[in-house]
Motif scaffolding. Structure first.
Motif, short mmCIF file in Angstrom:
data_model
loop_
_atom_site.label_atom_id
_atom_site.label_comp_id
_atom_site.label_asym_id
_atom_site.label_seq_id
_atom_site.Cartn_x
_atom_site.Cartn_y
_atom_site.Cartn_z
N TYR A 12 0.65 -1.32 -0.47
CA TYR A 12 -0.08 -0.10 -0.01
C TYR A 12 1.15 1.53 0.16
CZ TYR A 12 -2.92 3.30 1.76
OH TYR A 12 -3.71 4.81 2.01
N LEU A 13 1.86 1.03 1.35
CA LEU A 13 2.41 2.28 0.68
C LEU A 13 3.65 2.65 -0.51
CD1 LEU A 13 3.85 4.64 2.68
CD2 LEU A 13 5.45 2.95 3.06
N PHE A 14 4.48 1.76 -1.21
CA PHE A 14 5.25 2.01 -2.55
C PHE A 14 3.88 2.74 -3.33
CE2 PHE A 14 6.08 -0.39 -6.71
CZ PHE A 14 6.74 0.41 -6.59
N SER A 15 2.70 1.49 -3.46
CA SER A 15 1.46 2.42 -4.06
C SER A 15 1.31 3.55 -4.06
CB SER A 15 0.62 1.28 -5.00
OG SER A 15 0.04 1.13 -3.11
N SER A 16 0.88 4.01 -3.13
CA SER A 16 0.94 5.51 -2.90
C SER A 16 1.24 6.25 -2.92
CB SER A 16 0.51 5.78 -1.77
OG SER A 16 -0.80 4.12 -1.38
N LEU A 17 2.79 6.12 -2.76
CA LEU A 17 4.54 6.76 -2.92
C LEU A 17 4.60 6.81 -4.30
CD1 LEU A 17 6.25 6.57 0.45
CD2 LEU A 17 4.17 8.05 -0.11
N SER A 18 4.43 5.09 -5.06
CA SER A 18 4.99 5.77 -6.24
C SER A 18 4.07 6.62 -7.69
CB SER A 18 4.77 3.98 -7.24
OG SER A 18 3.88 3.98 -7.04
N PRO A 21 3.67 13.18 -8.24
CA PRO A 21 2.67 13.69 -7.39
C PRO A 21 1.11 13.69 -8.62
CG PRO A 21 3.92 15.26 -9.40
CD PRO A 21 3.94 13.50 -9.42
N HIS A 22 1.14 12.70 -8.31
CA HIS A 22 -0.35 12.50 -9.45
C HIS A 22 -1.35 11.74 -8.76
CE1 HIS A 22 1.25 13.80 -12.99
NE2 HIS A 22 2.13 13.18 -13.03
N TYR A 23 -1.69 12.67 -7.17
CA TYR A 23 -2.93 11.46 -6.61
C TYR A 23 -3.88 11.18 -7.01
CZ TYR A 23 1.37 11.79 -3.05
OH TYR A 23 2.97 11.66 -3.05
N LEU A 24 -4.45 12.45 -6.94
CA LEU A 24 -6.00 12.69 -8.17
C LEU A 24 -6.05 10.95 -8.86
CD1 LEU A 24 -8.42 13.99 -7.73
CD2 LEU A 24 -7.91 15.49 -9.60
N ALA A 25 -4.68 10.81 -9.42
CA ALA A 25 -5.14 9.52 -11.06
C ALA A 25 -4.83 8.15 -9.71
CB ALA A 25 -4.08 10.05 -11.69
N ASN A 28 -5.49 1.63 -7.36
CA ASN A 28 -5.10 0.01 -7.15
C ASN A 28 -4.65 -0.55 -8.70
OD1 ASN A 28 -7.03 -1.53 -6.75
ND2 ASN A 28 -8.10 -0.99 -5.33
N GLU A 29 -3.55 -1.64 -7.81
CA GLU A 29 -3.34 -2.69 -9.22
C GLU A 29 -4.63 -3.12 -9.58
OE1 GLU A 29 -1.83 -1.40 -5.54
OE2 GLU A 29 -0.01 -0.40 -7.53
N ASN A 36 -4.73 2.61 -15.73
CA ASN A 36 -6.47 2.13 -16.19
C ASN A 36 -7.62 2.67 -15.65
OD1 ASN A 36 -5.67 0.58 -18.34
ND2 ASN A 36 -4.92 -1.12 -16.98
N GLY A 37 -6.80 3.97 -14.83
CA GLY A 37 -8.11 4.23 -13.94
C GLY A 37 -9.27 5.21 -15.44
N TYR A 38 -8.95 6.07 -15.83
CA TYR A 38 -9.69 6.42 -16.78
C TYR A 38 -11.37 5.67 -16.76
CZ TYR A 38 -7.99 4.92 -20.83
OH TYR A 38 -7.91 3.69 -21.98
N LYS A 39 -10.95 4.36 -17.03
CA LYS A 39 -11.34 3.66 -17.45
C LYS A 39 -13.31 2.71 -16.77
CE LYS A 39 -8.38 0.88 -20.30
NZ LYS A 39 -7.25 0.39 -20.67
N TYR A 40 -12.54 3.61 -15.78
CA TYR A 40 -13.53 3.57 -14.68
C TYR A 40 -14.05 4.20 -14.05
CZ TYR A 40 -11.41 -1.25 -14.46
OH TYR A 40 -11.13 -2.54 -14.88
N LEU A 41 -13.66 5.30 -13.67
CA LEU A 41 -13.83 6.67 -13.14
C LEU A 41 -13.52 8.18 -13.95
CD1 LEU A 41 -13.30 6.61 -9.05
CD2 LEU A 41 -15.75 6.05 -10.37
N ILE A 42 -14.74 8.70 -14.09
CA ILE A 42 -13.96 9.68 -15.01
C ILE A 42 -14.65 11.66 -14.75
CG2 ILE A 42 -15.56 9.69 -16.62
CD1 ILE A 42 -12.18 9.30 -17.45
N GLY A 43 -14.55 12.38 -15.22
CA GLY A 43 -14.91 13.75 -14.89
C GLY A 43 -14.18 14.25 -13.38
#
Length: 142
Positions: A12-18, A21-25, A28-29, A36-43
């Motif tokens: 969790y720590l690694f995936s959050s820090l990696s 600076p694009h935390y909004l995007a 999880n794996e 691939n996040g844009y395929k699930y949530l957008i706007g």
């Protein structure tokens, strides 16, 4: 049991820090991560126009003189650009296939908020040459 918690906490720590600076995007794996996040949530869940400055840097670094942009955000670019669609305007988007370097927000690529939800579907047959901060896709259509 503690070993499993430590492993999961480290993951969790690694995936959050990696994603810095694009935390909004962050996604999880299990859904394929931020790419691939844009395929699930957008706007407003992902794309607030936060990558406009990154696009400006990309344009300067790659010496791009002519770019077309379909942009879902409130900011105005500080450089010369041809808009295919801008969130602030009520003008309908230019949905016809274009040639050249095209930058498009993930929200518009998915057709969200557009009256014609298939407006930019023609771009999906191309592979993006780059992504700016997980929300702006760059295409070179020749």
């Amino acid at each position: 049991f503690y070993i499993i918690l430590i492993i999961l906490g480290g993951w969790y720590l690694f995936s959050s820090l990696s994603i810095y600076p694009h935390y909004l995007a962050y996604f999880n794996e299990f859904v394929g991560g931020p790419d691939n996040g844009y395929k699930y949530l957008i706007g407003a869940n992902l794309d607030w126009g936060q990558d406009l400055k990154g696009l400006e840097r990309y344009i300067k670094e790659n010496e791009i003189n002519n770019i077309k942009l379909a942009y879902f955000g409130h900011g105005n670019p500080s450089y010369d650009i041809e808009f295919l669609k801008h969130y602030k305007t009520n003008t309908p988007p230019n949905c016809s296939p274009q040639k050249g370097i095209i930058a498009i927000s993930a929200t518009y690529l998915q057709g969200v908020t557009l009256d014609n939800r298939t407006c930019f579907q023609w771009l999906k047959k191309y592979e993006p040459i780059d992504k700016i901060g997980h929300t702006i896709f760059i295409y070179n259509v020749t």
